[in-house]
Design an enzyme around this catalytic site. Structure first.
Site, PDB file in Angstrom:
ATOM      1  N   GLU A  26      12.122  15.141  -8.881  1.00 56.46           N
ATOM      2  CA  GLU A  26      12.429  13.933  -9.643  1.00 56.46           C
ATOM      3  C   GLU A  26      11.148  13.139  -9.876  1.00 56.46           C
ATOM      4  OE1 GLU A  26      16.389  11.945  -8.295  1.00 56.46           O
ATOM      5  OE2 GLU A  26      15.228  12.400  -6.504  1.00 56.46           O
ATOM      6  N   GLY A  54      21.870  13.680 -14.204  1.00 52.46           N
ATOM      7  CA  GLY A  54      22.436  12.370 -13.951  1.00 52.46           C
ATOM      8  C   GLY A  54      23.370  11.932 -15.065  1.00 52.46           C
ATOM      9  N   GLY A  55      22.867  11.096 -15.975  1.00 48.75           N
ATOM     10  CA  GLY A  55      23.708  10.512 -17.014  1.00 48.75           C
ATOM     11  C   GLY A  55      24.475  11.524 -17.840  1.00 48.75           C
ATOM     12  N   HIS A  80      17.518  11.888  -2.289  1.00 50.93           N
ATOM     13  CA  HIS A  80      17.436  11.469  -3.698  1.00 50.93           C
ATOM     14  C   HIS A  80      16.533  10.243  -3.811  1.00 50.93           C
ATOM     15  CE1 HIS A  80      18.716   9.875  -7.617  1.00 50.93           C
ATOM     16  NE2 HIS A  80      19.162  11.084  -7.881  1.00 50.93           N
ATOM     17  N   GLY A 134      13.712   5.733 -16.351  1.00 53.11           N
ATOM     18  CA  GLY A 134      13.956   4.322 -16.624  1.00 53.11           C
ATOM     19  C   GLY A 134      12.714   3.485 -16.826  1.00 53.11           C
ATOM     20  N   SER A 146      15.960  13.179 -16.191  1.00 55.87           N
ATOM     21  CA  SER A 146      16.657  12.896 -17.454  1.00 55.87           C
ATOM     22  C   SER A 146      16.791  14.135 -18.336  1.00 55.87           C
ATOM     23  CB  SER A 146      15.934  11.778 -18.231  1.00 55.87           C
ATOM     24  OG  SER A 146      15.882  10.597 -17.472  1.00 55.87           O
ATOM     25  N   ASN A 178      25.100  15.055 -10.774  1.00 53.43           N
ATOM     26  CA  ASN A 178      25.158  13.956  -9.816  1.00 53.43           C
ATOM     27  C   ASN A 178      25.851  12.773 -10.483  1.00 53.43           C
ATOM     28  OD1 ASN A 178      24.724  11.987  -7.886  1.00 53.43           O
ATOM     29  ND2 ASN A 178      22.557  11.722  -8.366  1.00 53.43           N
ATOM     30  N   TRP A 179      27.067  12.477 -10.040  1.00 53.43           N
ATOM     31  CA  TRP A 179      27.864  11.427 -10.685  1.00 53.43           C
ATOM     32  C   TRP A 179      27.534  10.034 -10.156  1.00 53.43           C
ATOM     33  CZ3 TRP A 179      33.479  13.867 -10.782  1.00 53.43           C
ATOM     34  CH2 TRP A 179      33.475  14.960 -11.661  1.00 53.43           C
TER      35      TRP A 179
END
Length: 251
Positions: free
Chosen positions: A164, A231-232, A92, A170, A210, A6-7
């Site tokens: 998720e 993700g990242g 999401h 975070g 993550s 997922n960009w």
């Protein structure tokens, strides 16, 4: 097994092309696991032109619940199909938190996706407050049952679910592999109840908390963890390829 990148809202057109080429080179032909890239809407066509024929599939980050109409700024399922999308991410955590998406709206979109032969990646997960109140299983069950209500499928490959744990993204807190395994097992039992044992047992349940090259192997070896919504780490071709290799080994 499925590894989907997922960009989010990060890359412009030139950067998307560069990253796609890097992923194609680093991943090669997927072996025993599905691989997908989910760029922003404006990058879909360019990304598909580089992915076509590689075995890596294209996905979108969201879509509208209607085929067409006066919905300025929205994108429909037929539009996504026309640019080569196979998957679409729905519900999401960022869409739920920042844009007010609900279980009911996610369900409408999932029904629409299936009607146009798109595979919905339906996201579920609890907040920090809900986890600390020991309501996580109840919250996720409500999201799964409401989000997948009235969906009719003949194959487990027609739907994907992504877990998720919002409380572990975070916040400085992390979900342990045991916590991930427990929730994925809970989701698996729900899928078997909603559909049937054969279909529910085969639906991929991705982990979206993550995932990195350093923890992917341990996570993917756990029961009912069938890959990741990345993700990242998906924004770095080598990191993403390393996660794909972990999935291939687990598969």
């Amino acid at each position: 097994m499925l590894v989907a990148g997922n960009w989010i809202m990060i890359l412009d057109l030139a950067s998307a092309r560069q990253l796609t080429s890097g992923v194609v080179s680093a991943v090669g032909t997927p072996k025993g696991t599905g691989v997908a890239l989910c760029p922003p809407f404006v990058d879909l066509d360019a990304t598909y032109s580089l992915l076509h024929g590689t075995g890596i599939r294209l996905g979108a980050q969201n879509m509208h619940e209607q085929d067409s109409g006066a919905f300025t700024g929205e994108i429909s399922a037929p539009m996504l199909r026309a640019v080569g999308c196979h998957y679409v991410i729905l519900g999401h955590s960022e869409r739920r938190q920042l844009f007010g998406e609900t279980n009911e709206s996610v369900n409408k979109k999932a029904l629409q996706a299936l009607s146009h032969r798109l595979v919905p990646i339906v996201c579920v997960g609890e907040s920090l407050e809900q986890r600390d109140a020991d309501r996580h299983n109840m919250v996720v069950e409500e999201q799964v049952r409401a989000g997948l209500a009235n969906l009719e499928v003949s194959s487990s490959s027609e739907i994907v679910v992504a877990y998720e744990p919002v409380w572990a993204i975070g916040t400085g807190r992390t979900a342990t592999p045991d916590q991930v395994q427990d929730m994925h097992g809970h989701i698996r039992s729900l899928l078997q109840d909603i559909f049937n044992e054969a279909i529910g047992s085969g639906i991929d349940i991705l982990y979206g908390g993550s995932v990195k090259p350093g923890n992917a192997a341990e996570l993917f070896q756990r029961p009912n963890v069938d890959g990741g919504l990345i993700g990242g780490a998906a924004l770095n071709a080598e990191d993403f390829a390393a996660i794909v290799r972990c999935a291939e080994e687990a598969a």
